[in-house]
Scaffold this motif. Structure first.
Motif, PDB file in Angstrom:
ATOM      1  N   TYR A  90      34.260  63.003   7.710  1.00  0.00           N
ATOM      2  CA  TYR A  90      33.398  62.672   6.577  1.00  0.00           C
ATOM      3  C   TYR A  90      31.979  62.365   7.051  1.00  0.00           C
ATOM      4  O   TYR A  90      30.998  62.819   6.455  1.00  0.00           O
ATOM      5  CB  TYR A  90      33.974  61.484   5.805  1.00  0.00           C
ATOM      6  CG  TYR A  90      33.050  60.996   4.734  1.00  0.00           C
ATOM      7  CD1 TYR A  90      32.942  61.665   3.522  1.00  0.00           C
ATOM      8  CD2 TYR A  90      32.262  59.850   4.938  1.00  0.00           C
ATOM      9  CE1 TYR A  90      32.072  61.206   2.530  1.00  0.00           C
ATOM     10  CE2 TYR A  90      31.405  59.395   3.958  1.00  0.00           C
ATOM     11  CZ  TYR A  90      31.310  60.077   2.746  1.00  0.00           C
ATOM     12  OH  TYR A  90      30.438  59.636   1.792  1.00  0.00           O
ATOM     13  N   GLU A  91      31.845  61.556   8.110  1.00  0.00           N
ATOM     14  CA  GLU A  91      30.522  61.211   8.614  1.00  0.00           C
ATOM     15  C   GLU A  91      29.766  62.469   9.075  1.00  0.00           C
ATOM     16  O   GLU A  91      28.562  62.632   8.794  1.00  0.00           O
ATOM     17  CB  GLU A  91      30.655  60.217   9.780  1.00  0.00           C
ATOM     18  CG  GLU A  91      31.216  58.855   9.391  1.00  0.00           C
ATOM     19  CD  GLU A  91      30.287  58.088   8.474  1.00  0.00           C
ATOM     20  OE1 GLU A  91      29.072  58.368   8.477  1.00  0.00           O
ATOM     21  OE2 GLU A  91      30.790  57.221   7.717  1.00  0.00           O
ATOM     22  N   GLN A 145      30.228  65.623   8.087  1.00  0.00           N
ATOM     23  CA  GLN A 145      29.877  66.460   6.943  1.00  0.00           C
ATOM     24  C   GLN A 145      28.776  65.824   6.098  1.00  0.00           C
ATOM     25  O   GLN A 145      27.970  66.533   5.481  1.00  0.00           O
ATOM     26  CB  GLN A 145      31.118  66.718   6.077  1.00  0.00           C
ATOM     27  CG  GLN A 145      32.191  67.526   6.777  1.00  0.00           C
ATOM     28  CD  GLN A 145      31.683  68.872   7.234  1.00  0.00           C
ATOM     29  OE1 GLN A 145      30.957  69.575   6.497  1.00  0.00           O
ATOM     30  NE2 GLN A 145      32.047  69.279   8.464  1.00  0.00           N
ATOM     31  N   ALA A 146      28.726  64.510   6.109  1.00  0.00           N
ATOM     32  CA  ALA A 146      27.667  63.849   5.358  1.00  0.00           C
ATOM     33  C   ALA A 146      26.307  64.133   5.976  1.00  0.00           C
ATOM     34  O   ALA A 146      25.302  64.345   5.256  1.00  0.00           O
ATOM     35  CB  ALA A 146      27.926  62.335   5.326  1.00  0.00           C
ATOM     36  N   GLU A 147      26.195  64.173   7.325  1.00  0.00           N
ATOM     37  CA  GLU A 147      24.949  64.496   7.991  1.00  0.00           C
ATOM     38  C   GLU A 147      24.546  65.938   7.713  1.00  0.00           C
ATOM     39  O   GLU A 147      23.364  66.237   7.470  1.00  0.00           O
ATOM     40  CB  GLU A 147      25.090  64.274   9.501  1.00  0.00           C
ATOM     41  CG  GLU A 147      25.188  62.810   9.905  1.00  0.00           C
ATOM     42  CD  GLU A 147      23.906  62.069   9.612  1.00  0.00           C
ATOM     43  OE1 GLU A 147      22.813  62.674   9.646  1.00  0.00           O
ATOM     44  OE2 GLU A 147      23.999  60.838   9.322  1.00  0.00           O
ATOM     45  N   GLN A 178      25.381  67.711   5.135  1.00  0.00           N
ATOM     46  CA  GLN A 178      25.002  67.879   3.730  1.00  0.00           C
ATOM     47  C   GLN A 178      23.550  67.470   3.521  1.00  0.00           C
ATOM     48  O   GLN A 178      22.818  68.075   2.719  1.00  0.00           O
ATOM     49  CB  GLN A 178      25.932  67.067   2.834  1.00  0.00           C
ATOM     50  CG  GLN A 178      25.647  67.316   1.342  1.00  0.00           C
ATOM     51  CD  GLN A 178      26.353  66.333   0.445  1.00  0.00           C
ATOM     52  OE1 GLN A 178      26.585  65.214   0.858  1.00  0.00           O
ATOM     53  NE2 GLN A 178      26.674  66.779  -0.747  1.00  0.00           N
ATOM     54  N   LYS A 179      23.134  66.409   4.238  1.00  0.00           N
ATOM     55  CA  LYS A 179      21.754  65.974   4.096  1.00  0.00           C
ATOM     56  C   LYS A 179      20.783  67.104   4.526  1.00  0.00           C
ATOM     57  O   LYS A 179      19.671  67.190   4.015  1.00  0.00           O
ATOM     58  CB  LYS A 179      21.502  64.731   4.930  1.00  0.00           C
ATOM     59  CG  LYS A 179      22.208  63.486   4.379  1.00  0.00           C
ATOM     60  CD  LYS A 179      21.967  62.287   5.285  1.00  0.00           C
ATOM     61  CE  LYS A 179      22.695  61.066   4.749  1.00  0.00           C
ATOM     62  NZ  LYS A 179      22.500  59.898   5.637  1.00  0.00           N
ATOM     63  N   PHE A 232      31.998  69.292   0.832  1.00  0.00           N
ATOM     64  CA  PHE A 232      31.771  67.873   1.144  1.00  0.00           C
ATOM     65  C   PHE A 232      32.675  66.965   0.298  1.00  0.00           C
ATOM     66  O   PHE A 232      33.170  65.954   0.765  1.00  0.00           O
ATOM     67  CB  PHE A 232      30.296  67.534   0.913  1.00  0.00           C
ATOM     68  CG  PHE A 232      29.996  66.084   1.161  1.00  0.00           C
ATOM     69  CD1 PHE A 232      29.943  65.575   2.461  1.00  0.00           C
ATOM     70  CD2 PHE A 232      29.790  65.211   0.096  1.00  0.00           C
ATOM     71  CE1 PHE A 232      29.673  64.242   2.673  1.00  0.00           C
ATOM     72  CE2 PHE A 232      29.533  63.875   0.326  1.00  0.00           C
ATOM     73  CZ  PHE A 232      29.466  63.379   1.611  1.00  0.00           C
ATOM     74  N   GLU A 285      35.310  64.058   1.502  1.00  0.00           N
ATOM     75  CA  GLU A 285      35.257  62.700   0.960  1.00  0.00           C
ATOM     76  C   GLU A 285      36.620  62.282   0.404  1.00  0.00           C
ATOM     77  O   GLU A 285      37.065  61.141   0.594  1.00  0.00           O
ATOM     78  CB  GLU A 285      34.191  62.622  -0.117  1.00  0.00           C
ATOM     79  CG  GLU A 285      33.963  61.209  -0.649  1.00  0.00           C
ATOM     80  CD  GLU A 285      32.867  61.154  -1.689  1.00  0.00           C
ATOM     81  OE1 GLU A 285      32.275  60.070  -1.866  1.00  0.00           O
ATOM     82  OE2 GLU A 285      32.593  62.180  -2.329  1.00  0.00           O
TER      83      GLU A 285
END
Length: 416
Positions: free
Chosen positions: A145-146, A148-150, A152-153, A162, A166
């Motif tokens: 998750y961490e 993919q979060a980067e 996505q930004k 994403f 989550e």
């Protein structure tokens, strides 16, 4: 009385003169009888027709007591039961055995419970493994998750992908919580099974003596409806208590701290000391007789007394030193009241010739607040205020009495 008799005799003689002849003979006869009666009355007055029985007023110590009956009991008596059903594997104590707190009294067959404990231990191990697996999955989902979060930004990862990462993270967190709950449940179940296993050993809750044993090895114990009594234990028999029934008429005189002594049938002639420690408020009614329970502390250091012995206790309620006392018979005494005849009493010629027998008449009622004192040979009524009594003598709290005064307790005819 003599004047009245003389007048009657004069009238008889005057009538005889009028009649003449045999009237004189009748007059002389009546005169002789009258003189005899007059002389008898005079002689009775001189010699004293009534003899009074007296006792002196004394000064000394008086102890008032109350008697009550009851039984000797242990200060603490416990009935030991089993919370579990099963077969008794062994009974480890017998009558009169001394036991300590936690000592095993008997054991139930624990084969089934040991198997249940092993099963609970295995379930606990599985729950721990599940928790460890869920925590590993959670760590993996958190890392993904961490990452993919980067991405996505930066706009590299599509939004739909994403959302999937989550959701995986959230599911991993929920799985860890579920695994933790399962672990808690497994631990609780194991604790329960171990507790039941420990209860197969029936232990003493107090230090004392085995009074009664109601079971034997091999007996089946059924605790489903009501817990059966297996053993009756008494705490230290060196300290006992006496439970007595105190009559409602005496309860107002007794207080906590009163000293007492009691006897039991097993030891004739021996008395044991005790002290009132409690007077219970709850009444007990038997055959319309109301009593209250009194508790007396008893020292039984030599183990002479045994539970259940019937005892008769004498409780000291009052101790007075150097007080005036009179016999209870003096408070009950009252002089007789003469019954007068319909013709005006015992006077007249007939009364002189045929005087009433000594002691005839009805007795007046004694009030219990007066005594009769013989002073100069004459009974004198004295008002008194009675106090405590020991059943034979009563304390005189107030009244015109002095030590040595002769109080009347009874009377009788001098001729008897």
């Amino acid at each position: 009385m003599a004047d009245q008799g003389s007048e009657d005799i004069a009238r008889v003689i005057a009538g005889a003169k009028r009649r003449g002849g045999r009237g004189w003979l009748l007059a002389l006869l009546l005169l002789g009888l009258g003189l005899s009666g007059w002389l008898w009355v005079g002689r009775s007055a001189e010699t004293g027709g009534t003899v009074y029985v007296t006792e002196p007023v004394v000064r000394g110590d008086l102890t008032a007591t109350v008697t009550a009956t009851g039984t000797v009991q242990p200060t603490t008596e416990v009935e030991v039961s089993s919370e579990l059903s099963g077969t008794l594997l062994s009974v480890d104590v017998d009558y009169n055995d001394e036991v300590t707190v936690g000592q095993v009294l008997a054991r139930l067959d624990d084969t089934k419970l040991r198997a249940q404990v092993a099963n609970a231990e295995a379930a606990l191990a599985a729950a721990r493994a599940q928790l460890a697996q869920a925590e590993a999955t959670q760590r993996e989902a958190e890392e993904l998750y961490e990452t993919q979060a980067e991405l996505q930004k930066r706009g590299v990862v599509k939004h739909s992908d994403f959302v999937t990462y989550e959701a995986n993270r959230d599911r991993a967190r929920a799985a860890v919580e579920a695994a933790q709950a399962s672990l808690t449940l497994a631990e609780a179940n194991l604790a329960l099974q171990r507790t039941d296993l420990e209860k197969t050993a029936i232990r003493s809750p107090i230090a004392g003596v085995v009074l009664n044993r109601d079971v034997s090895a091999g007996q089946i114990v059924a605790a489903s409806l009501s817990a059966p009594t297996l053993f009756t234990l008494a705490e230290d028999l060196r300290r006992m208590q006496l439970l007595v029934d105190i009559d409602e008429a005496d309860i107002g005189e007794i207080a906590v701290g009163n000293a007492a002594r009691f006897t039991v049938d097993a030891y004739s002639g021996r008395s044991f000391p005790a002290t009132i420690t409690q007077i219970r408020y709850a009444p007990e009614t038997t055959d319309d007789v109301v009593t209250y329970k009194g508790v007396l502390a008893v020292d039984n250091a030599d183990l002479t007394l045994r539970p259940g012995m019937t005892a008769t206790a004498t409780i000291v309620v009052t101790e007075e030193k150097g007080v005036l006392q009179v016999s209870n018979a003096a408070l009950r005494y009252a002089p007789p009241q003469m019954v007068e005849s319909a013709g005006g009493g015992a006077g007249g010629l007939v009364g002189l010739i045929m005087p009433a027998p000594p002691g005839s008449g009805s007795s007046s009622a004694a009030s219990g607040k007066t005594v009769w004192v013989l002073r100069d040979g004459t009974p004198v009524e004295v008002q008194v205020t009675p106090g405590a009594t020991d059943g034979k003598y009563t304390v005189i709290a107030a009244g015109d009495l002095a030590e040595g005064d002769q109080v009347i307790t009874d009377q009788r005819d001098a001729a008897k």
